[in-house]
Design a protein around this motif. Structure first.
Motif, PDB file in Angstrom:
ATOM      1  N   GLN A   1      -8.068  13.369  52.563  1.00 38.18           N
ATOM      2  CA  GLN A   1      -7.243  12.970  53.704  1.00 38.18           C
ATOM      3  C   GLN A   1      -7.918  13.326  55.032  1.00 38.18           C
ATOM      4  OE1 GLN A   1      -4.155  11.286  53.270  1.00 38.18           O
ATOM      5  NE2 GLN A   1      -4.699  10.839  55.396  1.00 38.18           N
ATOM      6  N   GLU A   2      -8.356  14.592  55.130  1.00 35.93           N
ATOM      7  CA  GLU A   2      -8.965  15.062  56.383  1.00 35.93           C
ATOM      8  C   GLU A   2     -10.236  14.280  56.701  1.00 35.93           C
ATOM      9  OE1 GLU A   2      -8.218  17.598  58.566  1.00 35.93           O
ATOM     10  OE2 GLU A   2      -6.382  18.326  57.599  1.00 35.93           O
ATOM     11  N   SER A   3     -11.017  13.978  55.673  1.00 38.69           N
ATOM     12  CA  SER A   3     -12.273  13.249  55.890  1.00 38.69           C
ATOM     13  C   SER A   3     -11.956  11.813  56.310  1.00 38.69           C
ATOM     14  CB  SER A   3     -13.120  13.248  54.620  1.00 38.69           C
ATOM     15  OG  SER A   3     -13.304  14.561  54.166  1.00 38.69           O
ATOM     16  N   TRP A   4     -11.022  11.235  55.606  1.00 35.63           N
ATOM     17  CA  TRP A   4     -10.631   9.864  55.936  1.00 35.63           C
ATOM     18  C   TRP A   4     -10.120   9.771  57.380  1.00 35.63           C
ATOM     19  CZ3 TRP A   4     -11.200   4.986  55.201  1.00 35.63           C
ATOM     20  CH2 TRP A   4     -10.296   4.078  55.788  1.00 35.63           C
ATOM     21  N   ASP A   5      -9.264  10.719  57.762  1.00 34.29           N
ATOM     22  CA  ASP A   5      -8.730  10.720  59.127  1.00 34.29           C
ATOM     23  C   ASP A   5      -9.855  10.712  60.156  1.00 34.29           C
ATOM     24  OD1 ASP A   5      -6.236  10.774  58.078  1.00 34.29           O
ATOM     25  OD2 ASP A   5      -5.840  12.902  58.538  1.00 34.29           O
ATOM     26  N   ARG A   6     -10.872  11.476  59.891  1.00 32.23           N
ATOM     27  CA  ARG A   6     -11.982  11.559  60.848  1.00 32.23           C
ATOM     28  C   ARG A   6     -12.766  10.246  60.898  1.00 32.23           C
ATOM     29  NH1 ARG A   6     -10.529  16.334  59.563  1.00 32.23           N
ATOM     30  NH2 ARG A   6     -10.762  18.087  61.009  1.00 32.23           N
ATOM     31  N   PHE A   7     -12.943   9.673  59.734  1.00 32.00           N
ATOM     32  CA  PHE A   7     -13.661   8.394  59.706  1.00 32.00           C
ATOM     33  C   PHE A   7     -12.876   7.330  60.478  1.00 32.00           C
ATOM     34  CE2 PHE A   7     -15.187   4.375  57.952  1.00 32.00           C
ATOM     35  CZ  PHE A   7     -16.553   4.582  57.909  1.00 32.00           C
ATOM     36  N   TYR A   8     -11.591   7.311  60.214  1.00 33.12           N
ATOM     37  CA  TYR A   8     -10.712   6.327  60.861  1.00 33.12           C
ATOM     38  C   TYR A   8     -10.703   6.512  62.378  1.00 33.12           C
ATOM     39  CZ  TYR A   8      -6.512   3.564  61.728  1.00 33.12           C
ATOM     40  OH  TYR A   8      -5.631   2.628  62.187  1.00 33.12           O
ATOM     41  N   ASP A   9     -10.585   7.747  62.805  1.00 31.24           N
ATOM     42  CA  ASP A   9     -10.587   8.080  64.229  1.00 31.24           C
ATOM     43  C   ASP A   9     -11.888   7.628  64.904  1.00 31.24           C
ATOM     44  OD1 ASP A   9      -8.328   9.084  65.287  1.00 31.24           O
ATOM     45  OD2 ASP A   9      -9.083  11.149  65.517  1.00 31.24           O
ATOM     46  N   TRP A  10     -12.942   7.701  64.161  1.00 35.51           N
ATOM     47  CA  TRP A  10     -14.240   7.286  64.697  1.00 35.51           C
ATOM     48  C   TRP A  10     -14.279   5.759  64.838  1.00 35.51           C
ATOM     49  CZ3 TRP A  10     -19.228   6.748  61.376  1.00 35.51           C
ATOM     50  CH2 TRP A  10     -20.347   6.564  62.215  1.00 35.51           C
ATOM     51  N   ARG A  11     -13.893   5.094  63.768  1.00 33.12           N
ATOM     52  CA  ARG A  11     -13.979   3.633  63.788  1.00 33.12           C
ATOM     53  C   ARG A  11     -12.963   3.035  64.773  1.00 33.12           C
ATOM     54  NH1 ARG A  11     -11.599  -0.661  61.424  1.00 33.12           N
ATOM     55  NH2 ARG A  11     -10.471   0.338  59.717  1.00 33.12           N
ATOM     56  N   VAL A  12     -11.750   3.552  64.763  1.00 30.54           N
ATOM     57  CA  VAL A  12     -10.689   2.927  65.543  1.00 30.54           C
ATOM     58  C   VAL A  12     -10.608   3.485  66.960  1.00 30.54           C
ATOM     59  CG1 VAL A  12      -8.206   2.504  65.635  1.00 30.54           C
ATOM     60  CG2 VAL A  12      -9.433   2.339  63.465  1.00 30.54           C
ATOM     61  N   ASN A  13     -10.791   4.796  67.085  1.00 27.19           N
ATOM     62  CA  ASN A  13     -10.618   5.414  68.408  1.00 27.19           C
ATOM     63  C   ASN A  13     -11.925   5.903  69.025  1.00 27.19           C
ATOM     64  OD1 ASN A  13      -7.852   5.058  67.980  1.00 27.19           O
ATOM     65  ND2 ASN A  13      -7.724   7.029  66.900  1.00 27.19           N
ATOM     66  N   GLN A  14     -13.054   5.530  68.424  1.00 30.61           N
ATOM     67  CA  GLN A  14     -14.378   5.929  68.948  1.00 30.61           C
ATOM     68  C   GLN A  14     -14.513   7.431  69.121  1.00 30.61           C
ATOM     69  OE1 GLN A  14     -12.712   3.217  70.941  1.00 30.61           O
ATOM     70  NE2 GLN A  14     -13.503   2.052  69.229  1.00 30.61           N
ATOM     71  N   LYS A  15     -13.768   8.205  68.349  1.00 31.59           N
ATOM     72  CA  LYS A  15     -13.901   9.661  68.458  1.00 31.59           C
ATOM     73  C   LYS A  15     -15.050  10.101  67.543  1.00 31.59           C
ATOM     74  CE  LYS A  15     -11.262  13.918  68.205  1.00 31.59           C
ATOM     75  NZ  LYS A  15     -11.230  14.625  66.923  1.00 31.59           N
ATOM     76  N   PRO A  16     -16.134  10.668  68.141  1.00 30.15           N
ATOM     77  CA  PRO A  16     -17.290  11.001  67.307  1.00 30.15           C
ATOM     78  C   PRO A  16     -16.943  12.043  66.227  1.00 30.15           C
ATOM     79  CG  PRO A  16     -17.674  11.582  69.635  1.00 30.15           C
ATOM     80  CD  PRO A  16     -16.290  11.045  69.547  1.00 30.15           C
ATOM     81  N   VAL A  17     -17.611  11.927  65.106  1.00 30.58           N
ATOM     82  CA  VAL A  17     -17.420  12.886  64.014  1.00 30.58           C
ATOM     83  C   VAL A  17     -18.385  14.037  64.232  1.00 30.58           C
ATOM     84  CG1 VAL A  17     -17.483  13.184  61.508  1.00 30.58           C
ATOM     85  CG2 VAL A  17     -16.896  10.949  62.493  1.00 30.58           C
ATOM     86  N   ASN A  18     -17.896  15.247  64.125  1.00 30.39           N
ATOM     87  CA  ASN A  18     -18.792  16.399  64.243  1.00 30.39           C
ATOM     88  C   ASN A  18     -19.953  16.249  63.250  1.00 30.39           C
ATOM     89  OD1 ASN A  18     -19.865  19.132  63.593  1.00 30.39           O
ATOM     90  ND2 ASN A  18     -18.406  19.721  65.180  1.00 30.39           N
ATOM     91  N   SER A  19     -21.183  16.421  63.765  1.00 27.14           N
ATOM     92  CA  SER A  19     -22.361  16.156  62.930  1.00 27.14           C
ATOM     93  C   SER A  19     -22.369  16.981  61.648  1.00 27.14           C
ATOM     94  CB  SER A  19     -23.626  16.466  63.725  1.00 27.14           C
ATOM     95  OG  SER A  19     -23.658  17.836  64.056  1.00 27.14           O
ATOM     96  N   ARG A  20     -21.761  18.159  61.692  1.00 27.11           N
ATOM     97  CA  ARG A  20     -21.879  19.064  60.547  1.00 27.11           C
ATOM     98  C   ARG A  20     -20.955  18.712  59.386  1.00 27.11           C
ATOM     99  NH1 ARG A  20     -26.591  20.818  62.712  1.00 27.11           N
ATOM    100  NH2 ARG A  20     -26.313  22.553  64.176  1.00 27.11           N
ATOM    101  N   VAL A  21     -20.014  17.796  59.615  1.00 25.29           N
ATOM    102  CA  VAL A  21     -19.151  17.405  58.488  1.00 25.29           C
ATOM    103  C   VAL A  21     -19.318  15.913  58.167  1.00 25.29           C
ATOM    104  CG1 VAL A  21     -17.454  19.233  58.891  1.00 25.29           C
ATOM    105  CG2 VAL A  21     -17.127  17.016  60.001  1.00 25.29           C
TER     106      VAL A  21
END
Ligand SMILES: *[C@@H]1O[C@H](CO)[C@@H](O)[C@H](O)[C@H]1NC(C)=O
Ligand SMILES: *[C@@H]1O[C@H](CO)[C@@H](O)[C@H](O)[C@H]1NC(C)=O
Ligand SMILES: *[C@@H]1O[C@H](CO)[C@@H](O)[C@H](O)[C@H]1NC(C)=O
Ligand SMILES: *[C@@H]1O[C@H](CO)[C@@H](O)[C@H](O)[C@H]1NC(C)=O
Ligand SMILES: [Zn+2]
Length: 957
Positions: free
Chosen positions: A745-765
């Motif tokens: 869930q947490e990983s998916w949320d981050r991916f989604y936030d990146w694709r939809v809201n252009q929020k970069p994913v922390n490089s370390r995760v």
């Protein structure tokens, strides 16, 4: 003086009488004669050059052609002038290597410049199997006087790095223009593709490069400083480079490009320390520059011979190459690395790559002394070059970059890797004879890197770190610019030991025997400890450890450095051995009596495994569960690694193994989880064909990991250590793969936030985020990541994206991903990785991969470069078997058989056989495993595990 030294010395004298050859060569050769050498070995020696003629000095002229020559694009004309000497009487034949397309004119001149008459019948011969060029002269050469051998030749550049030699690669520059560059990778036997030469490391000589190319190719670099340019006809420019130090042919290099340039440098050094790369990576190499600067400073000090004193013409350049067949190569003055380790930005680069980059730069710099200044005389002792470089890559780096905690990581990276590899009956000693190119390539493996580095660390602890440093200096000083072998190294070590009297605590211990056994015998011991708590007596027994329970041990006895501590002593920091055990069994007494745990091999510094009597295991097991911090984390890691090996070799039951490992439910340490994850993966791979049972096992593993996942969280915390970041990276990647709900869930949320809201994913995760995003996502997610892959200027982030894309479940998407590996977008050094990611990404992906292989085998064989030394197609087809169930294996086997003369057939069939053995093990043991998981889980864990088991089952459906 030990036997082996006497043998070595007398043989040295024999060699002297024969002539002025490098002694080492003869010593080593003769040393091996004493063994039972199979008859076929003699044929393989035919690959070796005679030492009757040696080269002293090369002038190498290369005219490089790119696409401006449509008649012969990407090719070159070459000529060499080699100053040679015959070393014995009656030499009428000169034998050297030449693996080039066409050899043209060959001329030999004497010292006076007069032409020497070649044999009128057969002036030259080529033996292509051995890459030999043989030149026959009419009258014998006069020994020990100079002749000059001139050879003209032509050849083609290889496409991509995999076949080494001179090859070309590509990149897109800052103006979006595709550019070509040409460079070299000669180690270990590929200089002969670029120019005729004595292409064995013992033939050290001076090299002077003269390179011409179209004038637009201004980014030109080599081992040494350029001494001048001259403009030629047809808008071409020639550059001369200064003479190299006396060195081996595999260390020669150059790079020619239109726009490569210095992208970072520190000019306060002489020579300046420079990072060279694509023009559009300018300014992105500050991190790696700092690594190179600090490690140069360290080694200057440690070896007592500063880099600047190695040779006045040498550079200290580090090239970031978009393509590279290995991680890095230590060409003297100009090291080349795969770009992914050079262009590092903490905001874009995953921690494991940043971590590895530091040890890699240090490893390659260590080679400037260990490998380049002194060189293994022949590849059978590659371990001297690679063992030292690997040892310093971790230990020296710690002095300058303690934040990475490299000595701790050494254990999983080298020691545990070596213990795993070195426990099969087919393992080889550090020093062992290799002759053919395939054998030579094979020796650049776990034994030469991991076991050698582990052996050196163990040895340093015995003689003390100070004496070890002194022995390094002795070894270097006694062998400057020369080829060396194991006897030269032993002499340096013995000299340092005598100077410091550093073995006084081990009366009767013979260091030369210790060295001889660890260097020349295969394998390593299992130490079994039985304790009498009333008397404090501890009975130690050793045997050679084989992982396969069906194998009988041998009568080999290894000298073992003994370190131990007990609950009452509780000293995990003192690493020098208290005893040297040189017999099969012995008894030592601990100072404290009464019941308490005892642990041997403190911080798992020495190359052996340990088992205990049942009672001591129970005491350790209780301590691990109730007072885990009372045992050093590296010993907790050791116990995990040893317990899996003892279980696999049937020395302890599955039940008892998992009973000891139940402490993992409270463990968060990276080093402990490394061997745990590999152990659990090993078990999972064996029950893959029984999905419902694997799901139950996965639920147990996830329950064990729950505490670590919660503690580490899903984002890096301010100020945490790189090791903690690494732990999160591997634990989340594993947990998401097993379907841990929160992780997904947490990983998916981050991916989604990146694709939809252009929020970069922390490089370390990014690893778990990319992989989960694609595994759980659809075509839109796939295309999004693919477009990011195409835009990125960071090779390391691009590789993570490829890993992510490989987790696509949809056969159509996965097939398009696999097709990408047939294009140049996936660089040839990444093709096999990319193929493997498809298998790793999802359990069922093998079906799509199999179909892709069937449909594209001809193209795979070409595009993956099956005839490159790394044999990537062999690996791909073998790896595939490991993911299949029995019906798929039957189908695969039939398909393999139906292919005409598939070179991978035998290897792939072996892989099928081991897949079957693995499944058989799983089928036979799965109920025991599941029963063990049920009884070792505590009450709270059980309920959680039920919960997760259900989600996992749902997912499987
Ligand atoms: C022989 O060649 C070596 C290497 O080029 C050179 O140093 C030496 O001076 C030469 N000897 C003679 C007598 O020319
Ligand atoms: C020589 O090559 C350079 C670089 O490609 C080019 O800019 C220049 O115009 C060429 N000169 C001639 C005379 O062709
Ligand atoms: C990383 O990102 C931070 C925050 O956006 C920024 O301040 C920093 O300069 C970046 N570092 C690098 C090396 O680009
Ligand atoms: C561990 O033992 C060594 C050697 O006996 C001693 O020098 C050191 O002080 C001890 N360390 C601790 C923490 O007790
Ligand atoms: Zn190396």
């Amino acid at each position: 003086m030990s036997n082996i030294l006497l043998v070595a010395l007398s043989l040295g004298l024999v060699a002297l009488a024969v002539g002025d050859h490098p002694l080492s060569w003869y010593r080593e050769f003769q040393e091996i004669e004493f063994e039972d050498v199979p008859a076929t070995r003699n044929d393989e020696r035919a690959y070796r050059l005679p030492t009757t003629v040696v080269p002293l000095d090369y002038d190498i002229y290369l005219d490089l052609f790119f696409d401006e020559r449509p008649d012969r694009p990407f090719s070159y004309d070459g000529s060499v002038d080699i100053v040679i000497q015959a070393k014995v009487e009656s030499v009428k034949q000169i034998v050297l290597h030449a693996n080039v397309e066409k050899v043209g004119e060959v001329k030999l001149k004497n010292l006076a410049g007069a032409e020497v008459i070649l044999d009128s019948e057969k002036s030259t011969e080529r033996e292509t199997l051995y890459h030999f060029l043989k030149i026959n002269v009419q009258e014998p050469l006069t020994p020990n006087v100079n002749y000059t051998l001139h050879i003209d030749y032509t050849n083609k550049m290889n496409e991509g790095p995999m076949k080494r030699g001179i090859w070309r690669g590509w990149y897109i520059d800052e103006n979006n223009v595709e550019r070509v560059y040409a460079t070299t990778h000669f180690q270990p036997y590929n200089a002969r593709q670029a120019f005729p030469c004595w292409d064995e490391p013992l033939f050290k000589a001076v090299f002077k490069m003269h390179i011409s190319r179209p004038s637009g190719y201004t980014g030109i670099f080599s081992n040494t400083v350029p001494t001048g340019n001259s403009l030629l006809l047809n808008n071409r420019t020639s550059t001369d480079f200064a003479a190299t130090p006396v060195m081996s042919s595999y260390l020669v290099t150059f790079l020619v490009s239109e726009t490569f340039k210095v992208i970072a440098q520190d000019t306060s050094f002489k020579p300046p320390i420079r990072i060279i790369g694509r023009s559009n990576t300018y300014g992105l190499a500050d991190h790696v520059l700092e690594l190179a600067v600090k490690m140069t400073e360290f080694f200057d000090n440690y070896f007592g011979i500063p880099y600047a004193k190695l040779h006045p013409n040498l550079l200290n350049d580090h090239v970031s190459s978009p393509d590279w067949a290995s991680a890095g190569t230590e060409n003297w003055g100009m090291v080349s690395y795969r770009e992914l380790y050079m262009i590092i930005n903490k905001n874009e680069t995953i921690m494991s790559v940043e971590h590895y980059a530091a040890t890699l730069v240090s490893h390659e710099l260590a080679h400037k002394w260990f490998g380049n200044l002194i060189t293994c005389y022949w590849w059978s002792n590659t371990w001297i070059n690679e063992g030292y470089a690997s040892y310093f890559g971790y230990i020296a780096t710690n002095a300058m970059f303690p934040q990475y905690e490299f000595p701790d990581h050494f254990n999983s990276r080298y020691l545990q890797t070596s213990l795993a590899f070195d426990s099969s009956p087919s393992t080889v000693p550090l020093n062992h004879e290799v002759n053919t190119p395939l054998q030579v390539t094979g020796h650049f493996g776990t034994i030469s890197y991991s076991k050698a580095a582990s052996f050196l660390r163990m040895t340093a602890n015995i003689m003390s770190l100070e004496t070890f440093k002194e022995s390094c200096q002795y070894f270097l000083m006694a062998n400057l610019y020369k080829p060396t072998d194991q006897f030269d190294l032993l002499k340096a070590m013995n000299d340092a030991i005598v100077d410091d009297n550093s073995l006084e605590n081990y009366p009767g211990f013979n260091f030369s025997d210790y060295y001889r056994i660890w260097v020349n015998e295969p394998g390593y011991p299992l130490l079994t400890v039985k304790i009498n708590y009333d008397t404090g007596d501890m009975t130690l027994e050793q045997e050679r450890f084989f992982l396969n329970p069906a194998l009988e041990t041998t009568d080999q006895v290894y000298p073992i450095p003994i370190t131990y501590t007990t609950r009452r002593i509780s000293n995990f920091t003192y690493l020098r051995p208290s005893h040297m055990m040189t017999t099969r069994s012995t008894v030592i007494s601990k100072p404290t009596v009464g019941e308490e745990w005892v642990i041997f091999n403190i911080q798992q510094q020495a190359h052996y495994r340990v088992s205990y009597d049942q009672r001591n295991w129970e005491l350790i097991s209780d301590a691990l569960l109730n007072r885990p911090d009372s045992i050093h984390y590296l010993n907790r890691a050791q116990i995990v690694d040893d317990v899996f090996a003892l279980m696999r070799s049937e020395r302890i039951t599955i039940q008892f193994a998992l009973h000891i490992l139940r402490f993992l439910a409270k463990e968060t340490n990276n080093h402990v989880w490394e061997p745990a994850i590999s152990g659990f993966n090993w078990m999972r791979a064996r029950i893959r064909h029984i999905p419902e049972k694997q799901a139950e096992f996965d639920a147990y593993v996830l329950a064990q990991m729950e505490h670590a996942i919660t503690t580490l969280g899903f984002e890096p915390k301010e100020g945490e250590s790189p090791t903690v970041t690494t732990a999160r990276q591997s634990i989340l990647h594993f947990a998401c793969l097993l379907g841990h709900e929160k992780c997904v869930q947490e990983s998916w949320d981050r991916f989604y936030d990146w694709r939809v809201n252009q929020k970069p994913v922390n490089s370390r995760v990014r690893r778990n985020v990319y992989v989960t995003g694609i595994r759980e996502g659809d075509v839109e997610d796939f295309n999004f990541l693919l477009s990011k892959f195409r835009e990125s200027n960071y090779a390391n982030d691009q590789l993570e994206m490829l890993r992510g894309l490989g987790a696509a479940k949809d056969p159509e998407l996965l097939t398009s991903y696999l097709k990408l590996t047939l294009t140049k977008e996936v660089r040839s050094h990444d093709k096999l990785n990319t193929f493997n990611y498809a298998l790793l990404g999802n359990q069922d992906n093998y079906k799509t991969v199999m179909q892709f292989v069937k449909d594209n085998i001809e193209e795979i064989r070409i595009k993956y470069i099956e005839d490159s030394p790394a044999r990537p197609v062999h690996s791909a087809l073998s790896n595939l078997a490991g993911y299949m169930d029995e019906p798929a294996l039957v189908d695969y086997e039939a398909w393999l058989e139906s292919q005409q003369n598939l070179p991978q057939l035998a290897t792939a069939k072996n892989a099928i056989a081991s897949a079957r053995t693995n499944m058989a093990w799983g089928t036979a043991n799965v109920d025991k495993i599941l029963e063990a998981t049920r009884s070792s889980a505590t009450k709270t864990v059980t309920s959680l595990f039920m919960l997760i088991a259900m989600t996992v089952l749902l997912r499987v459906i």
